[in-house]
Design a protein around this motif. Structure first.
Motif, PDB file in Angstrom:
ATOM      1  N   THR A  92      14.182 -48.197  29.188  1.00 39.35           N
ATOM      2  CA  THR A  92      13.337 -48.099  28.005  1.00 39.35           C
ATOM      3  C   THR A  92      13.869 -48.534  26.443  1.00 39.35           C
ATOM      4  O   THR A  92      13.523 -49.373  25.935  1.00 39.35           O
ATOM      5  CB  THR A  92      13.039 -46.400  27.610  1.00 39.35           C
ATOM      6  N   LEU A 127       7.992 -50.516  34.705  1.00 36.65           N
ATOM      7  CA  LEU A 127       7.650 -50.246  33.148  1.00 36.65           C
ATOM      8  C   LEU A 127       6.919 -51.386  32.619  1.00 36.65           C
ATOM      9  O   LEU A 127       5.944 -51.483  32.110  1.00 36.65           O
ATOM     10  CB  LEU A 127       8.745 -49.844  32.169  1.00 36.65           C
ATOM     11  N   GLN A 154      10.198 -41.013  23.643  1.00 40.77           N
ATOM     12  CA  GLN A 154       9.519 -42.026  24.455  1.00 40.77           C
ATOM     13  C   GLN A 154       9.348 -41.826  25.692  1.00 40.77           C
ATOM     14  O   GLN A 154       8.290 -42.194  26.383  1.00 40.77           O
ATOM     15  CB  GLN A 154      10.436 -43.265  23.943  1.00 40.77           C
ATOM     16  N   LEU A 155      10.384 -41.287  26.428  1.00 43.61           N
ATOM     17  CA  LEU A 155      10.253 -41.356  28.111  1.00 43.61           C
ATOM     18  C   LEU A 155       8.993 -40.091  28.115  1.00 43.61           C
ATOM     19  O   LEU A 155       8.355 -40.158  28.956  1.00 43.61           O
ATOM     20  CB  LEU A 155      11.412 -40.700  28.550  1.00 43.61           C
TER      21      LEU A 155
END
Length: 336
Positions: A133, A164, A287-288
């Motif tokens: 990320t 992702l 964010q994860l």
């Protein structure tokens, strides 16, 4: 209880055979920390480097190996995040200390464990998915419509990153690996557009063919010295190269052609996660949770685990990672 069992390294550093389980002091949580009884922990390549004494630890890291884990909160400091309480099932990221029965870790780096995911799956998420990320969104500034290349396509970070970027609208997702089996894995299991065997083909030529001579917009690299010039040869105009490791060494060979920096207007950045402060890591945790966790629960994302071993087999686990034959995480479990 003032002591606990943990994986130790005989002499402080050494080969795989130096790993053993010993009794060490049990940590005490303070401030925003929680004491977590560890159920499982994930292995990462940095653990191998730390084991042989060549990893510079951040000042807040304990000597015990391991940065990702899952477990149950047994005790809290005096200022934890309000969302966490004793008895909560959690997983998270730490500066170190996960190869142990207990770990003291900031609640800012914990995530509530979903019932849909196993202890082993949760222990394999934090370091790899947060590293991916960070590389994608904070360092390379990837955006939908850009193409991206992941080196070491069957490594845990690239497994996360391929998933992702496929999900987030990359125009093409490429990978490299050192075997046809790993290339097929990246395409068939992870959704990569194409993957190139670096032992049997010139991956730069393959990338240029696949992109119509344009090159790729983003390259995420763990190989280091051996690929530095090739990365410059494969990058598109205004592209970004992010270096996260140096598996082939950290000394660039003579004859490096720097013209690509001007000709392609590219940038080369290096980054690490473990050296970042708690506030930075906490934002990535958020964010994860917001971006990736729902996709684990509905099956769009997968935690790929190559092998699960009891922690008493820690030498075997390190040897598997050192042999570089795995596809995905190696996870160790503690207790039943």
């Amino acid at each position: 209880m003032t002591t606990m069992r943990a994986v130790d390294i005989e002499g402080g550093k050494g080969p795989v055979s130096a790993l053993h389980i010993a009794n060490i002091p049990r940590p005490k949580p303070t401030g925003a920390q929680a004491l977590v009884k560890v159920k499982a922990f994930g292995l990462n390549r940095m653990d191998l480097i730390q084991r042989i004494g060549e990893y510079t630890l951040p000042p807040q890291a304990p000597a015990t190996l391991g940065v990702e884990f899952s477990g149950i909160i047994e005790e809290l400091g005096d200022a934890p995040e309000r969302d966490f309480k004793i008895g909560d099932k959690v997983f998270g990221l730490a500066y170190g200390g996960a190869y142990a029965e207990y770990i003291a870790v900031s609640t800012h780096m914990l995530v509530h464990k979903p019932d849909e995911l196993s202890w082993e799956q949760c222990a394999g998420i934090p370091e790899t998915w947060i590293t991916a990320t960070q590389a994608i969104y904070l360092i390379s500034h990837f955006a939908p419509g850009k193409s991206i290349l992941w080196h070491a396509g069957a490594s845990s970070v690239s497994i996360a990153g391929i998933q992702l970027t496929v999900a987030d609208g990359a125009s093409a997702v490429y990978a490299t690996a050192r075997s046809d089996e790993k290339c097929d894995f990246a395409i068939k299991e992870l959704g990569a557009t194409a993957a190139f065997n670096t032992r049997t083909s010139d991956w730069v030529d393959e990338v240029m063919k696949a992109t119509g001579g344009k090159g790729v917009d983003v390259i995420i690299d763990f190989i280091g010295a051996d690929y530095f010039q090739q990365n410059l040869n494969a990058i598109a105009k205004d592209g970004a190269i992010v270096i996260l490791g140096w598996l082939s060494g950290d000394q660039i060979k003579d004859g490096l052609d720097l013209s690509a920096f001007i000709r392609q207007r590219c940038t080369v950045s290096g980054s690490s996660l473990r050296s970042r402060d708690e506030e930075y890591q906490g934002k990535l945790r958020n964010q994860l949770v917001e971006h990736a966790l729902p996709r684990f629960l509905d099956g769009r994302f997968n935690v790929i685990i190559d092998k699960v071993l009891p922690w008493e087999s820690i030498q075997e686990a390190h040897q598997l990672l050192e042999d570089n034959k795995t596809k995905g995480k190696i996870v160790c479990t503690i207790g039943s």
